[in-house]
Design a protein around this motif. Structure first.
Motif, PDB file in Angstrom:
ATOM      1  N   LEU A 294     138.344  55.106  35.216  1.00 57.38           N
ATOM      2  CA  LEU A 294     138.331  54.125  36.310  1.00 57.38           C
ATOM      3  C   LEU A 294     139.231  52.925  36.017  1.00 57.38           C
ATOM      4  CD1 LEU A 294     134.526  54.048  37.214  1.00 57.38           C
ATOM      5  CD2 LEU A 294     136.359  54.837  38.664  1.00 57.38           C
ATOM      6  N   ASP A 295     140.065  52.988  34.971  1.00 58.13           N
ATOM      7  CA  ASP A 295     141.033  51.942  34.615  1.00 58.13           C
ATOM      8  C   ASP A 295     140.399  50.690  34.034  1.00 58.13           C
ATOM      9  OD1 ASP A 295     143.162  53.391  35.283  1.00 58.13           O
ATOM     10  OD2 ASP A 295     143.563  52.428  37.196  1.00 58.13           O
TER      11      ASP A 295
ATOM     12  N   ALA B  65     141.691  39.303  44.044  1.00 56.62           N
ATOM     13  CA  ALA B  65     142.400  39.941  42.939  1.00 56.62           C
ATOM     14  C   ALA B  65     143.926  39.790  43.020  1.00 56.62           C
ATOM     15  CB  ALA B  65     142.002  41.408  42.859  1.00 56.62           C
TER      16      ALA B  65
ATOM     17  N   GLY C  81     139.076  54.962  46.001  1.00 54.13           N
ATOM     18  CA  GLY C  81     140.420  54.981  45.449  1.00 54.13           C
ATOM     19  C   GLY C  81     141.553  54.604  46.372  1.00 54.13           C
TER      20      GLY C  81
ATOM     21  N   ILE D 128     145.317  40.941  32.251  1.00 57.92           N
ATOM     22  CA  ILE D 128     144.818  40.082  33.322  1.00 57.92           C
ATOM     23  C   ILE D 128     143.316  39.860  33.183  1.00 57.92           C
ATOM     24  CG2 ILE D 128     144.684  39.854  35.830  1.00 57.92           C
ATOM     25  CD1 ILE D 128     147.162  41.759  35.876  1.00 57.92           C
TER      26      ILE D 128
ATOM     27  N   LEU E  90     132.454  49.070  39.398  1.00 54.81           N
ATOM     28  CA  LEU E  90     133.768  49.533  38.940  1.00 54.81           C
ATOM     29  C   LEU E  90     134.372  50.554  39.885  1.00 54.81           C
ATOM     30  CD1 LEU E  90     133.108  49.842  35.115  1.00 54.81           C
ATOM     31  CD2 LEU E  90     134.339  48.075  36.320  1.00 54.81           C
TER      32      LEU E  90
ATOM     33  N   HIS F  91     140.424  44.843  47.685  1.00 50.89           N
ATOM     34  CA  HIS F  91     141.716  44.616  47.040  1.00 50.89           C
ATOM     35  C   HIS F  91     142.575  43.604  47.797  1.00 50.89           C
ATOM     36  CE1 HIS F  91     140.750  47.892  44.450  1.00 50.89           C
ATOM     37  NE2 HIS F  91     140.679  48.745  45.446  1.00 50.89           N
TER      38      HIS F  91
ATOM     39  N   TYR G  13     148.012  47.765  40.378  1.00 43.50           N
ATOM     40  CA  TYR G  13     146.963  47.618  39.378  1.00 43.50           C
ATOM     41  C   TYR G  13     145.602  47.755  40.038  1.00 43.50           C
ATOM     42  CZ  TYR G  13     150.763  45.573  36.777  1.00 43.50           C
ATOM     43  OH  TYR G  13     151.948  45.354  36.163  1.00 43.50           O
ATOM     44  N   SER G  14     144.655  48.286  39.269  1.00 46.02           N
ATOM     45  CA  SER G  14     143.278  48.261  39.743  1.00 46.02           C
ATOM     46  C   SER G  14     142.779  46.822  39.726  1.00 46.02           C
ATOM     47  CB  SER G  14     142.392  49.135  38.862  1.00 46.02           C
ATOM     48  OG  SER G  14     142.736  50.480  39.046  1.00 46.02           O
ATOM     49  N   ASN G  15     141.710  46.585  40.478  1.00 48.52           N
ATOM     50  CA  ASN G  15     141.206  45.229  40.673  1.00 48.52           C
ATOM     51  C   ASN G  15     140.569  44.699  39.388  1.00 48.52           C
ATOM     52  OD1 ASN G  15     139.913  42.945  41.618  1.00 48.52           O
ATOM     53  ND2 ASN G  15     139.465  43.877  43.588  1.00 48.52           N
ATOM     54  N   PRO G  16     141.080  43.610  38.785  1.00 44.39           N
ATOM     55  CA  PRO G  16     140.528  43.156  37.502  1.00 44.39           C
ATOM     56  C   PRO G  16     139.206  42.406  37.623  1.00 44.39           C
ATOM     57  CG  PRO G  16     142.321  41.740  38.163  1.00 44.39           C
ATOM     58  CD  PRO G  16     142.244  42.818  39.191  1.00 44.39           C
ATOM     59  N   LEU G  17     138.867  41.910  38.809  1.00 42.65           N
ATOM     60  CA  LEU G  17     137.715  41.012  38.921  1.00 42.65           C
ATOM     61  C   LEU G  17     136.388  41.699  38.584  1.00 42.65           C
ATOM     62  CD1 LEU G  17     136.832  38.226  39.478  1.00 42.65           C
ATOM     63  CD2 LEU G  17     136.896  38.674  41.896  1.00 42.65           C
ATOM     64  N   PRO G  18     136.093  42.898  39.144  1.00 44.30           N
ATOM     65  CA  PRO G  18     134.841  43.568  38.743  1.00 44.30           C
ATOM     66  C   PRO G  18     134.804  43.888  37.256  1.00 44.30           C
ATOM     67  CG  PRO G  18     135.707  44.571  40.713  1.00 44.30           C
ATOM     68  CD  PRO G  18     136.754  43.647  40.219  1.00 44.30           C
ATOM     69  N   HIS G  19     135.972  44.155  36.642  1.00 45.80           N
ATOM     70  CA  HIS G  19     135.989  44.431  35.204  1.00 45.80           C
ATOM     71  C   HIS G  19     135.465  43.235  34.423  1.00 45.80           C
ATOM     72  CE1 HIS G  19     139.515  47.472  35.839  1.00 45.80           C
ATOM     73  NE2 HIS G  19     138.474  47.712  36.594  1.00 45.80           N
TER      74      HIS G  19
ATOM     75  N   VAL H 178     136.201  47.118  29.727  1.00 49.16           N
ATOM     76  CA  VAL H 178     134.785  47.410  29.905  1.00 49.16           C
ATOM     77  C   VAL H 178     134.405  48.648  29.104  1.00 49.16           C
ATOM     78  CG1 VAL H 178     132.990  47.646  31.619  1.00 49.16           C
ATOM     79  CG2 VAL H 178     135.087  46.525  32.221  1.00 49.16           C
TER      80      VAL H 178
ATOM     81  N   ALA I 179     145.661  50.389  34.635  1.00 52.05           N
ATOM     82  CA  ALA I 179     144.755  49.360  34.133  1.00 52.05           C
ATOM     83  C   ALA I 179     145.407  47.997  34.282  1.00 52.05           C
ATOM     84  CB  ALA I 179     144.421  49.632  32.671  1.00 52.05           C
ATOM     85  N   PRO I 180     144.621  46.939  34.548  1.00 54.80           N
ATOM     86  CA  PRO I 180     145.209  45.633  34.839  1.00 54.80           C
ATOM     87  C   PRO I 180     145.775  44.926  33.611  1.00 54.80           C
ATOM     88  CG  PRO I 180     142.835  45.514  34.948  1.00 54.80           C
ATOM     89  CD  PRO I 180     143.162  46.934  34.717  1.00 54.80           C
TER      90      PRO I 180
ATOM     91  N   PRO J 217     134.585  50.753  43.319  1.00 61.26           N
ATOM     92  CA  PRO J 217     135.517  50.254  44.334  1.00 61.26           C
ATOM     93  C   PRO J 217     136.754  49.594  43.745  1.00 61.26           C
ATOM     94  CG  PRO J 217     133.346  49.249  44.591  1.00 61.26           C
ATOM     95  CD  PRO J 217     133.331  49.976  43.315  1.00 61.26           C
ATOM     96  N   ALA J 218     136.698  49.173  42.461  1.00 62.50           N
ATOM     97  CA  ALA J 218     137.837  48.477  41.872  1.00 62.50           C
ATOM     98  C   ALA J 218     139.006  49.413  41.602  1.00 62.50           C
ATOM     99  CB  ALA J 218     137.416  47.806  40.569  1.00 62.50           C
ATOM    100  N   LYS J 219     138.722  50.721  41.500  1.00 63.54           N
ATOM    101  CA  LYS J 219     139.755  51.685  41.130  1.00 63.54           C
ATOM    102  C   LYS J 219     140.672  51.977  42.322  1.00 63.54           C
ATOM    103  CE  LYS J 219     141.600  55.405  39.205  1.00 63.54           C
ATOM    104  NZ  LYS J 219     142.689  55.268  38.263  1.00 63.54           N
ATOM    105  N   ILE J 220     141.978  52.006  42.047  1.00 59.88           N
ATOM    106  CA  ILE J 220     142.937  52.490  43.034  1.00 59.88           C
ATOM    107  C   ILE J 220     143.548  53.756  42.460  1.00 59.88           C
ATOM    108  CG2 ILE J 220     145.040  52.009  44.301  1.00 59.88           C
ATOM    109  CD1 ILE J 220     144.464  49.078  44.047  1.00 59.88           C
TER     110      ILE J 220
END
Lengths: 122, 196, 139
Positions: B53-54, B128, B117, B144, A52, B124, A72-78, B58, A62-63, A54-57
């Motif tokens: 972490l958005d 994605a 971040g 999504i 999670l 990214h 948006y943060s990357n939804p795939l790892p979520h 999860v 939230a996606p 690296p997925a955060k920007i």
């Protein structure tokens, strides 16, 4: 100064690694089987964090799609971690069921005593 | 991120430090009841961190599974097995050494990762954005994560559901089967099943 | 004599809302955080809370073990059924495009069915595991 910046930028990863090696340490060093399983789930949780982080920007959201947001943060790892959590509790229960059976067969959940009662395991 | 300390990064640092503290407490605690409760606290902290972490989906899963179901299952197991861990008889020097060597190797590998971040990290750039653009273009459900979970990567989810199914069957076989290795007592519910 | 009156009355007050929240999480999963996994765990949590407060026998009346054990494979069957339905309509496995007249509706339906399958399996597995551990008895 540059070292401090690198440290701050990787603080998440360092804590993740700390959680990971704590789980590893508990699994290796502690003899109680339930504690070993708790250590294993600590290790597993640190893997969630490893995915999670690296997925955060920073500055992203939230996606969940909305007109007023662009980043948006990357939804795939979520997605991967969401299913991994539920699978994690299912496998933890399987391990605990094995511990219950071991307790019934050997009368203890301490690894040393199980080895002492079971000469073939030496 | 560096040089512009934001509130997000600060909250995250506090939660991460608390997580590390709880982990040390779990490793040192001898009473298994305490370990289970600390693990529950750990899960709640982890869920809070996931919100920062958005990863809201999860976080919801972790709060209900990690702090709810797995605590209940661990406590029922403690009821069946007893709650005290015996004092340690062997040395912790070798496990500590192994853990520190593994940790040092991982830290060395981590330095090369992109800083936390930033939006132009390689993760990214490829898959994605495709998911996000596609679901925007076709008016897919706004969440999504749900769209990816059930639609784009339905095959993955089918596999995970099958793993949950398999683990459930395994637990039922282990705990509700009529046979018992070396045991003398038999369950009332499985009366009449064949003995070993 | 019941010394846990407050617990019992309080539990009776919040139990329906836990189930309602599970259904909300399930059906609102397209728009907000949530989905089959979370809803299944929350619904299982409601049964477990009921079992903790009113006893396992009372819980087995509202969620009979045979039903719970049937739910474990049934969810996987619903999920796989959605996949095979896609195959029969001439698309790929788990491609929902043929389920309705336009793309958006078809995929909404597909996601709903798949999430239902996940809910059934996860909820059934969690409750079945809880029953299995509880009725083992101290040896």
């Amino acid at each position: 100064m540059e070292m401090l910046e690198t440290f701050a930028a990787h603080y998440n990863y360092f804590i993740t690694i700390f959680l990971m090696i704590s789980g590893l340490f508990i699994v290796i060093a502690r003899g109680n089987l339930i504690k070993k399983l708790v250590g294993l789930s600590l290790f597993q949780t640190s893997v969630y964090l490893l995915y999670l982080t690296p997925a955060k920007i920073l500055g992203g959201t939230a996606p969940i799609y909305d007109e007023s947001y662009k980043l948006y943060s990357n939804p795939l790892p979520h997605v991967l971690m969401l299913t991994a959590i539920v699978v994690g509790v299912a496998t933890l229960s399987l391990g605990l069921a094995l511990v219950v059976r071991i307790k019934e067969a050997y009368g203890t959940v301490e690894e040393d005593e199980i080895f002492a009662k079971d000469p073939e395991a030496e | 991120m560096i040089g512009t300390p934001s509130a997000e990064a600060f909250v995250m640092a506090v939660l991460l430090t608390l997580l590390a503290a709880v982990t040390i407490a779990i490793a040192r605690q001898r009473n298994m009841f305490g370990v289970v409760i600390l693990a529950s606290i750990y899960s709640f902290l982890m869920a809070s961190l996931m919100i920062v972490l958005d990863a809201v989906d999860v976080a919801m899963t972790e709060a209900s599974v990690g702090a709810g179901i797995s605590t209940v299952i661990l406590l029922t197991t403690l009821y069946l097995t007893g709650s005290m861990e015996y004092p340690q008889r062997r040395s912790v020097a070798i496990p500590l050494f192994v853990s520190i060597v593994v940790g040092a190797a991982l830290v060395w590998g981590t330095i090369g990762l992109p800083a936390f971040g930033i939006s132009d990290a390689p993760i990214h750039q490829h898959v994605a954005p495709t998911y996000i653009d596609f679901s925007r273009k076709h008016d897919m459900p706004p969440n999504i994560v749900t769209a990816v979970l059930a639609d784009f990567r339905g095959f993955d989810t089918l596999g995970e559901t099958t793993v949950v199914f398999t683990a459930g069957i395994g637990v039922l076989l282990l705990l509700q089967g009529g046979w018992r290795i070396g045991g003398s007592r038999r369950d009332e519910e499985t009366e009449g099943d064949d003995e070993i | 004599m019941r010394l846990d009156l407050i617990l019992r009355v309080g539990a009776k007050l919040i139990l329906p809302f836990i189930l309602l929240f599970a259904l909300y999480v399930q059906f609102h999963g397209d728009y907000g955080p949530g989905g089959g996994f979370q809803a299944g765990v929350i619904a299982a949590g409601m049964v477990i809370l009921y079992a903790i407060i009113f006893g396992v026998h009372a819980a087995k009346r509202i969620a009979p073990p045979i039903m719970v054990e049937m739910m474990v494979p049934m969810g996987v069957a619903i999920f796989t059924g959605a996949g095979i339905a896609g195959l029969l309509m001439g698309n790929n496995f788990l491609d929902y495009t043929g389920f309705a007249h336009d793309y958006l509706h078809a995929h909404e339906w597909g996601i709903l069915i798949v999430e239902l399958g996940v809910l059934v399996t996860v909820c059934g597995t969690m409750v079945a595991m809880f029953y299995a551990f509880v009725q083992r008895g101290r040896s």
